[in-house]
Enzyme design. Structure first.
Site, PDB file in Angstrom:
ATOM      1  CG  LEU A 124      -2.153  -0.869   1.223  1.00  0.00           C
ATOM      2  CD1 LEU A 124      -2.473  -0.980   2.719  1.00  0.00           C
ATOM      3  CD2 LEU A 124      -2.956  -0.814   0.118  1.00  0.00           C
ATOM      4  N   GLY A 125       2.034   1.096   0.657  1.00  0.00           N
ATOM      5  CA  GLY A 125       2.788   2.530   0.804  1.00  0.00           C
ATOM      6  C   GLY A 125       4.002   2.132   1.546  1.00  0.00           C
ATOM      7  CD  GLN A 126       9.083   1.642   2.943  1.00  0.00           C
ATOM      8  OE1 GLN A 126       8.553   0.888   2.231  1.00  0.00           O
ATOM      9  NE2 GLN A 126       9.667   1.638   3.816  1.00  0.00           N
ATOM     10  N   GLY A 130       8.219   1.245   8.088  1.00  0.00           N
ATOM     11  CA  GLY A 130       8.607   0.287   7.288  1.00  0.00           C
ATOM     12  C   GLY A 130       7.450   0.355   6.300  1.00  0.00           C
ATOM     13  CG  ASP A 241       4.377  12.226  14.352  1.00  0.00           C
ATOM     14  OD1 ASP A 241       4.778  13.463  14.207  1.00  0.00           O
ATOM     15  OD2 ASP A 241       4.743  11.238  13.625  1.00  0.00           O
TER      16      ASP A 241
END
Length: 422
Positions: A124-126, A130, A241
């Site tokens: 799906l993504g990075q 990770g 965050d």
């Protein structure tokens, strides 16, 4: 008189008996010590300190919040220290594979995840943690975050997320379904959020455009998620965050707060751990004092609200635009997302911008609490809905009036035709 030889025999016998007794006691002591160490290592698996904690029912589609008072079934020396210390410190000092089963988080094997992700091909993504893969586990779709093998910070974030999300659950927090610690791999399994992140929707190249209604609802959803962390969780949790990339949206476009790798409980020991967060969202007071508080989360949320209004990324000088806009009452009109011009009520935009400005106040003590922010956004939304209802009623009244006029005209025509026929 007892012969001297007998005295020697008796002395030797007593000595042997004492030696055997001492050896037995030492053996029992060693077994007790090992057992106590094992209990400490797995304390969270067998019992929870006597307190009122939010208990969660993990799994796909769950959204139940409730609390329960649990009492220790096993008395462990030093339990007061365990009660006072955060689960993060427990992770640091204990076996990392020993995760609280009482939290309801399911543990999967590497083979389970390998099969569910089609051998890790459905990426799906990075992220900083990770790669993230899409997977299918009973009873539905999930997202699997795999800790990069060379990520030391990622391992700490993995531990934090499992320990926190094991006890936190709210409809506006992304649900942790399970985890995997197997074959040297660390993975987190979350509910799948089909509409991706807020950042991708605002800045991606997709054709999907967020309407003003959706943006207002997203702001409200985020505030409810933060409100649970700050005022509903026991002890309270500071996210640390908050950013648009960590706000995910489900198939119904409802927003949920994600990524708790940097989060801390408010009762944390207070030791400085270096500057954490994402450039553009970090509270300037935190940068100067290295002291992160709930009001620092409020600052980050203020930035997200302005992202919703402007579609300008914080790393593209968003604060400069905000400061320029604050110089006049209608300044925010100039930085409103061009895709929204003519498609939204300007007064509502100004109202939401006013809330965001308060969140960004230079003095943390003058920033509102998240409960106050939630109430302000909710009132803004309610006023909007009331206007829509009023307009709807007015429209229906107008339609009925037109219909009556048309009926009257028909009747007049009939009467006129009857007179002509006479």
């Amino acid at each position: 008189m007892v012969p001297q030889a007998w005295l020697v025999v008796i002395g030797i016998s007593v000595g042997l008996a004492l030696g055997i007794l001492i050896a037995f006691l030492v053996f029992r002591g060693i077994r007790w010590y090992r057992k106590r160490a094992h209990l400490r290592r797995c304390a969270n698996e067998h019992s929870i300190p006597s307190t009122t904690l939010p208990i969660r029912t993990n799994g796909l589609g769950t959204s139940t919040e409730f609390s329960a008072s649990l009492t220790n079934s096993i008395t462990i020396e030093g339990s007061e220290q365990l009660h006072k210390s955060s689960q993060l410190s427990w992770w640091k000092s204990q076996n990392k594979d020993c995760i609280a089963s009482a939290s309801g988080i399911l543990r999967y094997s590497y083979k389970d995840i390998q099969k569910a992700t089609q051998n890790f091909t459905t990426i799906l993504g990075q992220g900083s943690f990770g790669p993230v893969y899409k997977a299918t586990l009973n009873p539905g779709e999930v997202a699997v975050k795999v800790l990069a093998s060379d990520s030391k910070q990622g391992e700490k974030e993995f531990q934090t997320e499992v320990s926190l999300l094991g006890r936190l659950h709210h409809r506006n927090l992304v649900n942790l379904v399970g985890y995997c610690v197997d074959k040297g791999q660390h993975m987190l399994i979350y509910e799948f959020m089909s509409n991706g992140s807020l950042a991708n929707l605002l800045y991606g190249e997709g054709e999907r455009i967020l309407s003003w209604d959706e943006r207002l609802q997203i702001a409200l959803d985020i505030s409810h998620g933060i409100e649970y962390l700050h005022e509903g969780a026991v002890p309270p949790v500071i996210h640390r965050d908050l950013k648009s990339a960590n706000i995910l949206l489900d198939r119904s476009m409802r927003a949920k707060v994600a990524d708790f790798g940097l989060s801390k409980e408010e009762v944390f020991d207070g030791r400085n751990s270096g500057l954490k967060g994402t450039y553009g969202y970090i509270d300037p007071v935190y940068i100067s004092t290295n002291n992160f508080t709930m009001k620092s989360d409020i600052y980050s949320f203020g930035i997200i609200i302005f992202e919703l209004i402007t579609s300008i990324h914080p790393q593209q000088n968003l604060m400069e635009y905000i400061n320029l806009a604050s110089m006049s009452h209608d300044g925010v009109d100039e930085i409103l997302d061009k895709k929204l011009v003519g498609e939204c009520n300007v007064d509502e935009v100004r109202g939401l911008a006013s809330i965001a400005h308060k969140c960004l106040h230079k003095l943390p003590r003058k920033r509102p609490s998240i409960a106050e922010v939630s109430q302000a956004i909710l009132k803004l939304k309610q006023r909007r809905l009331a206007k829509v209802d009023t307009m709807s009623f007015a429209s229906r009244d107008f339609s009925r009036a037109v219909s009556r006029i048309e009926d009257q005209q028909v009747e007049l025509r009939k009467m006129a035709s009857l007179k002509e026929s006479e």
